[in-house]
Design an enzyme around this catalytic site. Structure first.
Site, PDB file in Angstrom:
ATOM      1  N   HIS A  43       0.863  -1.182   0.000  1.00  0.00           N
ATOM      2  CA  HIS A  43       0.000   0.000   0.000  1.00  0.00           C
ATOM      3  C   HIS A  43       0.900   1.232   0.000  1.00  0.00           C
ATOM      4  O   HIS A  43       2.141   1.119   0.013  1.00  0.00           O
ATOM      5  CB  HIS A  43      -0.944  -0.021   1.197  1.00  0.00           C
ATOM      6  CG  HIS A  43      -0.255  -0.250   2.507  1.00  0.00           C
ATOM      7  ND1 HIS A  43       0.588   0.672   3.081  1.00  0.00           N
ATOM      8  CD2 HIS A  43      -0.251  -1.320   3.339  1.00  0.00           C
ATOM      9  CE1 HIS A  43       1.052   0.202   4.205  1.00  0.00           C
ATOM     10  NE2 HIS A  43       0.584  -1.018   4.389  1.00  0.00           N
ATOM     11  N   HIS A  71       3.892   1.395   2.293  1.00  0.00           N
ATOM     12  CA  HIS A  71       5.091   0.675   1.829  1.00  0.00           C
ATOM     13  C   HIS A  71       5.843   1.493   0.783  1.00  0.00           C
ATOM     14  O   HIS A  71       7.073   1.507   0.760  1.00  0.00           O
ATOM     15  CB  HIS A  71       4.708  -0.661   1.170  1.00  0.00           C
ATOM     16  CG  HIS A  71       4.189  -1.702   2.099  1.00  0.00           C
ATOM     17  ND1 HIS A  71       2.890  -2.160   2.055  1.00  0.00           N
ATOM     18  CD2 HIS A  71       4.789  -2.397   3.089  1.00  0.00           C
ATOM     19  CE1 HIS A  71       2.721  -3.099   2.967  1.00  0.00           C
ATOM     20  NE2 HIS A  71       3.853  -3.253   3.617  1.00  0.00           N
ATOM     21  N   GLN A  75       5.469 -15.887  12.159  1.00  0.00           N
ATOM     22  CA  GLN A  75       4.959 -14.789  12.985  1.00  0.00           C
ATOM     23  C   GLN A  75       3.438 -14.844  13.143  1.00  0.00           C
ATOM     24  O   GLN A  75       2.847 -13.933  13.716  1.00  0.00           O
ATOM     25  CB  GLN A  75       5.431 -13.432  12.464  1.00  0.00           C
ATOM     26  CG  GLN A  75       4.850 -12.990  11.136  1.00  0.00           C
ATOM     27  CD  GLN A  75       5.602 -11.797  10.554  1.00  0.00           C
ATOM     28  OE1 GLN A  75       6.734 -11.906  10.099  1.00  0.00           O
ATOM     29  NE2 GLN A  75       4.974 -10.642  10.555  1.00  0.00           N
ATOM     30  N   GLY A  87       8.353   0.787   9.200  1.00  0.00           N
ATOM     31  CA  GLY A  87       7.331   1.771   9.547  1.00  0.00           C
ATOM     32  C   GLY A  87       7.128   1.859  11.057  1.00  0.00           C
ATOM     33  O   GLY A  87       7.232   0.858  11.771  1.00  0.00           O
ATOM     34  N   VAL A 147       2.155   6.367   7.918  1.00  0.00           N
ATOM     35  CA  VAL A 147       1.494   6.969   6.750  1.00  0.00           C
ATOM     36  C   VAL A 147      -0.002   6.698   6.897  1.00  0.00           C
ATOM     37  O   VAL A 147      -0.408   5.571   7.197  1.00  0.00           O
ATOM     38  CB  VAL A 147       2.023   6.351   5.428  1.00  0.00           C
ATOM     39  CG1 VAL A 147       1.395   7.051   4.231  1.00  0.00           C
ATOM     40  CG2 VAL A 147       3.548   6.467   5.373  1.00  0.00           C
ATOM     41  N   MET A 156      -2.219   3.333   7.454  1.00  0.00           N
ATOM     42  CA  MET A 156      -2.228   2.364   6.344  1.00  0.00           C
ATOM     43  C   MET A 156      -1.752   0.999   6.803  1.00  0.00           C
ATOM     44  O   MET A 156      -0.795   0.880   7.558  1.00  0.00           O
ATOM     45  CB  MET A 156      -1.348   2.868   5.213  1.00  0.00           C
ATOM     46  CG  MET A 156      -1.989   4.032   4.531  1.00  0.00           C
ATOM     47  SD  MET A 156      -1.305   4.311   2.927  1.00  0.00           S
ATOM     48  CE  MET A 156      -2.183   5.812   2.522  1.00  0.00           C
ATOM     49  N   SER A 157      -2.440  -0.032   6.317  1.00  0.00           N
ATOM     50  CA  SER A 157      -2.118  -1.405   6.681  1.00  0.00           C
ATOM     51  C   SER A 157      -2.707  -2.314   5.615  1.00  0.00           C
ATOM     52  O   SER A 157      -3.793  -2.030   5.080  1.00  0.00           O
ATOM     53  CB  SER A 157      -2.764  -1.743   8.035  1.00  0.00           C
ATOM     54  OG  SER A 157      -2.786  -3.141   8.228  1.00  0.00           O
ATOM     55  N   ARG A 172      -4.008  -4.986   6.229  1.00  0.00           N
ATOM     56  CA  ARG A 172      -5.218  -5.569   6.816  1.00  0.00           C
ATOM     57  C   ARG A 172      -6.432  -4.640   6.718  1.00  0.00           C
ATOM     58  O   ARG A 172      -7.552  -5.079   6.972  1.00  0.00           O
ATOM     59  CB  ARG A 172      -4.973  -5.959   8.280  1.00  0.00           C
ATOM     60  CG  ARG A 172      -4.073  -7.183   8.420  1.00  0.00           C
ATOM     61  CD  ARG A 172      -4.073  -7.723   9.843  1.00  0.00           C
ATOM     62  NE  ARG A 172      -3.367  -8.995   9.941  1.00  0.00           N
ATOM     63  CZ  ARG A 172      -2.095  -9.134  10.303  1.00  0.00           C
ATOM     64  NH1 ARG A 172      -1.369  -8.075  10.581  1.00  0.00           N
ATOM     65  NH2 ARG A 172      -1.548 -10.327  10.381  1.00  0.00           N
TER      66      ARG A 172
HETATM   67  O1  PAF Z   1       6.043  -5.577   8.996  1.00  0.00           O
HETATM   68  C1  PAF Z   1       5.948  -6.586   8.258  1.00  0.00           C
HETATM   69  O2  PAF Z   1       5.344  -6.564   7.178  1.00  0.00           O
HETATM   70  C2  PAF Z   1       6.564  -7.889   8.712  1.00  0.00           C
HETATM   71  O3  PAF Z   1       6.427  -8.075  10.079  1.00  0.00           O
HETATM   72  C3  PAF Z   1       8.028  -8.070   8.275  1.00  0.00           C
HETATM   73  C4  PAF Z   1       8.933  -7.020   8.900  1.00  0.00           C
HETATM   74  C5  PAF Z   1       8.122  -7.983   6.755  1.00  0.00           C
HETATM   75  C6  PAF Z   1       8.547  -9.447   8.700  1.00  0.00           C
HETATM   76  O4  PAF Z   1       7.809 -10.473   8.116  1.00  0.00           O
END
Ligand code: PAF
Length: 283
Positions: A34, A37, A61, A147, A176, A184-185, A187
């Site tokens: 988005h 990024h 994660q 970010g 942002v 912004m996300s 999700r």
């Molecule tokens: O912030 C993210 O999108 C993720 O946690 C990352 C840093 C790419 C690690 O998978």
């Protein structure tokens, strides 16, 4: 723009760039890019001669009940965005490349990862630190941009880099926001239109808290009470956490004596949103 799928090829490209005196800037992502990024990538572009982004949805994660399978993915669109910003290489390893049979080594940053998201997502920071460490070994960047929306992630990565003597400069990028103020996300794509006004309460609650602090309130309980009431008083949202912490240690504080982190994680329907702000007693 090169698309690189193996660690060996990525390392070779990095070695080659380094041998030619190039400065490598890196933005790790899980894709579904988005505008936030894009800003991270532009920052990397400004500060380096070769820009690499990674696109890898990192399973370690996510807890088993979380959204790894449904996490939004759109490689074609991501590659178009990366080209638009002038990225030099996109590193897109597959699952087996990153976590081959027998994988058993993890990076744990013990303290700063405990509070906040660490409470509700106990495997999250171990997964993030592990994958970022692996990505750094593959991309060999001089600098990497993260970010500030994921403030605890940024603090955790900084700690890992310091503790493990990693030769990478970590650059934090301010949050942002969409025009309406939503951070912004990737999700945000989950939000239904009718949930959007509720989602906007996070950003507004951060501003409300700063107003309280600016008008002299220093008691964390009093601020959090008002923030929670504002966000979830009518039951339209569910607070995962609303906490005020020391921005370096991420430990809770009871009284605001200097810059303090207000961090929020809130469920709006099935979407978990996070946002944060440094509360400034002086301004
Ligand atoms: O912030 C993210 O999108 C993720 O946690 C990352 C840093 C790419 C690690 O998978």
């Amino acid at each position: 723009m090169r698309i690189i799928e193996t660690i060996a090829e990525m390392q070779q490209a990095a070695d080659n760039w380094r041998a030619h005196g190039e400065r490598i800037g890196f933005v790790p992502t899980m894709g579904f890019l988005h505008k936030g990024h894009l800003d991270l990538m532009r920052t990397a572009r400004r500060l380096s001669s070769q820009v690499v982004i990674s696109i890898f949805v990192n399973p370690t994660q996510f807890a088993p009940h979380e959204d790894f399978d449904s996490y939004p993915r759109d490689m074609q669109r991501d590659l178009d965005f990366a080209r638009e910003v002038g990225v030099d290489a996109v590193f897109t390893p597959n699952l087996h490349e990153m976590y081959p049979e027998g994988f058993q080594t993890y990076v744990t940053v013990t303290e700063v990862s405990k509070n906040l998201c660490g409470r509700s997502r106990p495997v999250f920071f171990r997964g993030v630190a592990t994958v970022v460490s692996k990505l750094f070994h593959a991309v060999k960047p001089h600098l990497s941009v993260f970010g500030e929306k994921d403030f605890q992630q940024l603090v955790t990565i900084r700690r890992m880099v310091r503790d493990m003597n990693m030769d990478v400069e970590i650059i934090g990028h301010p949050i942002v926001r969409e025009e309406d103020g939503l951070a912004m996300s990737s999700r945000n794509a989950y939000l239904r239109p009718e949930e959007r006004p509720v989602a906007l309460r996070l950003g507004r609650a951060l501003a409300l808290a700063q107003d309280l602090v600016s008008s002299g309130e220093r008691q964390v309980d009093a601020i959090l009470g008002k923030v929670s009431e504002f966000i979830a008083g009518d039951g339209a949202a569910k607070i995962d956490y609303a906490q005020i912490c020391d921005p370096n240690t991420l430990e809770d504080i009871a009284h605001i004596g200097g810059p303090a982190l207000l961090a929020l994680a809130v469920w709006v329907g099935k979407t978990r949103l996070i946002d944060n702000r440094i509360l400034q007693p002086s301004g």
